[in-house]
Design an enzyme around this catalytic site. Structure first.
Site, PDB file in Angstrom:
ATOM      1  N   CYS A  99       0.804  -1.226   0.000  1.00 42.68           N
ATOM      2  CA  CYS A  99       0.000   0.000   0.000  1.00 42.68           C
ATOM      3  C   CYS A  99       0.835   1.272   0.000  1.00 42.68           C
ATOM      4  O   CYS A  99       0.291   2.365  -0.164  1.00 42.68           O
ATOM      5  CB  CYS A  99      -0.938   0.000   1.204  1.00 42.68           C
ATOM      6  SG  CYS A  99      -1.998  -1.456   1.268  1.00 42.68           S
ATOM      7  N   HIS A 392      -9.154   2.717  -2.332  1.00 43.30           N
ATOM      8  CA  HIS A 392      -7.723   2.440  -2.184  1.00 43.30           C
ATOM      9  C   HIS A 392      -7.203   1.528  -3.290  1.00 43.30           C
ATOM     10  O   HIS A 392      -7.058   0.321  -3.093  1.00 43.30           O
ATOM     11  CB  HIS A 392      -7.493   1.816  -0.804  1.00 43.30           C
ATOM     12  CG  HIS A 392      -6.094   1.387  -0.533  1.00 43.30           C
ATOM     13  ND1 HIS A 392      -4.986   2.098  -0.940  1.00 43.30           N
ATOM     14  CD2 HIS A 392      -5.607   0.282   0.123  1.00 43.30           C
ATOM     15  CE1 HIS A 392      -3.887   1.471  -0.555  1.00 43.30           C
ATOM     16  NE2 HIS A 392      -4.239   0.368   0.086  1.00 43.30           N
ATOM     17  N   CYS A 422       0.305   2.771   6.351  1.00 42.04           N
ATOM     18  CA  CYS A 422       0.722   1.413   6.695  1.00 42.04           C
ATOM     19  C   CYS A 422       0.739   0.599   5.411  1.00 42.04           C
ATOM     20  O   CYS A 422       0.212   1.024   4.386  1.00 42.04           O
ATOM     21  CB  CYS A 422      -0.258   0.803   7.689  1.00 42.04           C
ATOM     22  SG  CYS A 422      -1.957   0.723   7.056  1.00 42.04           S
TER      23      CYS A 422
END
EC number: 2.3.1.16
Length: 436
Positions: A99, A392, A422
């Site tokens: 991510c 996302h 994160c």
């Protein structure tokens, strides 16, 4: 505090972020259904170059990321160069940091700028959760390899006769950590329990995220940084993110059942970010190169930090680890920041990181620091909403956050912004950006 580490070139130039752009983000299997990440990446890079009036030959390097990679095109960066009319001599390579992938892409281009090997580059990422590398079982895969080596038809038939119906079923991409077998949602549940975060707190954060994102669109704050996307079959354009709940109430969130720990859990689909398709990119240059071209940078990269922690317990605490390091390298404190933008993978993960940043005990016992990083002022935090609302697309989120934060810091008269995330594998990323 340790000595700051200024991000400057050998000639004393700052690292300028000239501009940034993204596609609207679309929920899985909606507006971008059937559109691969490579096409999303080409879409945003091509449009960004056209809008900026920067000649394509000025760009000397393109670093791009894709988390859910397609086997037929493993280097998305090079495909974007070849598919957007850029010079075939443009250096291009791909990165992946889960991510935090586009954070890594930005850092890599910045390092090339500081080393003096380039003067301008593009960084970004794209992902599609609608076009996935659906695989085959290990048994079938091995049989196909063996059959390719078999010399006679009878040998091949013998190999295939050993297969069972279950061996022929398609295998979707894994959603769990390879090393632990834990899903991201399982870790979010861990964090909710470890840090005493209630379902009510998680739902409230998710509701806030959607409200602020809807308001940002209504006020026109995102129009300059989000392109209108035309995707096959070209029936209608996508102009805005389609995940944002514009008219929801807090009571709506409370209706959903836990998605991971069905019996005792508090993490739901509503207080988590959804699977999403999209792409985002930024153009970076040395400050002097931007001046030569008559460009006013959107902002500057002040510092960055990447961290890694254990994956078995609370592995999404990356922001709590990387933020103090990025602040230290920038020569700043949390109080010096104008805005703070933290990736909202889950409301539980976000709230846990906020607790850790404010905790002296966490600072002493976990980070080995004398005092807490600081309590985050809500009026500075995710002021335009976050990933729970926008969605996302794994590799695109960092570039979205950087561009969005710089625009908002500039609207507020300038200052410093923190963007932090994160990532799977216990990874964390943080960057300090500056706008004037």
């Amino acid at each position: 505090m340790s000595q700051a580490l200024p991000l400057i070139t050998r000639q004393g130039d700052r690292i300028a972020i000239v501009t940034g752009l993204r596609t609207p983000f679309a929920r899985q299997a909606t507006a971008f259904h059937g559109v691969p990440a490579i096409d999303l990446g080409k879409m945003v890079v091509g449009e960004m170059l056209a809008r900026s009036d920067i000649p394509a030959e000025v760009i000397e390097q393109l670093v791009f990321g894709q988390v859910v990679q397609m086997p037929e095109a493993p280097n998305i960066a090079r495909e974007i160069v070849l598919g957007t009319g850029m010079s075939v001599h443009t250096d291009a390579y791909s990165v992946s940091r889960a991510c935090a992938t586009s954070f890594q892409a930005v850092a890599n281009v910045a390092e090339s700028l500081m080393a003096g090997t380039i003067r301008a580059g593009i960084a970004g990422g794209a992902d599609s959760s609608s076009v996935l590398p659906i695989g085959v079982s290990k048994t079938l895969a091995r049989t196909l390899v063996d059959a390719n080596k078999a010399r006679t038809l009878s040998q091949k038939l013998k190999l295939f006769s050993r297969l069972r119906p279950r061996d022929l079923l398609p295998v979707p991409p894994a959603v769990a950590e390879y090393s632990t077998g834990l899903r991201m949602g399982d870790t979010a549940e861990q964090m909710a329990k470890s840090w005493g975060i209630s379902r009510e707190q998680q739902d409230a954060l998710a509701h806030r995220s959607h409200q602020l994102a809807a308001k940002a669109w209504e006020e026109g704050k995102l129009s300059a940084e989000v392109m209108t996307a035309y995707a096959p079959p070209f029936r209608e354009p996508l102009e805005q993110d389609n995940n944002i709940r514009k008219n929801s109430t807090l009571a709506d969130y409370q209706k959903l059942r836990p998605a991971f720990d069905r019996k005792h859990g508090t993490v739901t689909a509503a207080n988590s970010t959804p699977l999403t398709d999209g792409a985002a990119a930024v153009i970076l240059m040395t400050e002097s190169r931007a001046k030569e071209l008559g460009l006013r940078p959107l902002g500057y990269l002040r510092s960055y930090a990447f961290t890694a922690i254990d994956v078995w317990q609370d592995m999404l605490l990356g922001p709590a680890w990387s933020t103090p390091l990025a602040l230290e390298r920038a020569g700043l404190t949390l109080a010096d920041l104008t805005l703070i933008d933290m990736h909202e993978a889950f409301a539980a993960q976000t709230l846990a990181n906020l607790q850790c940043l404010a905790s002296d005990r966490f600072a002493r016992e976990v980070l080995g620091r004398s005092q807490a990083t600081g309590e985050v002022d809500e009026s500075k935090f995710n002021v335009l909403g976050g990933s729970i609302a926008y969605g996302h697309p794994f590799a695109a989120t960092g570039a979205r956050m950087i561009t969005q934060t710089l625009h908002e810091v500039r609207r507020r008269g300038g200052g410093f912004g923190l963007v932090t995330a994160c990532a799977a594998g216990g990874l964390g990323a943080a960057m300090i950006v500056e706008a004037e």
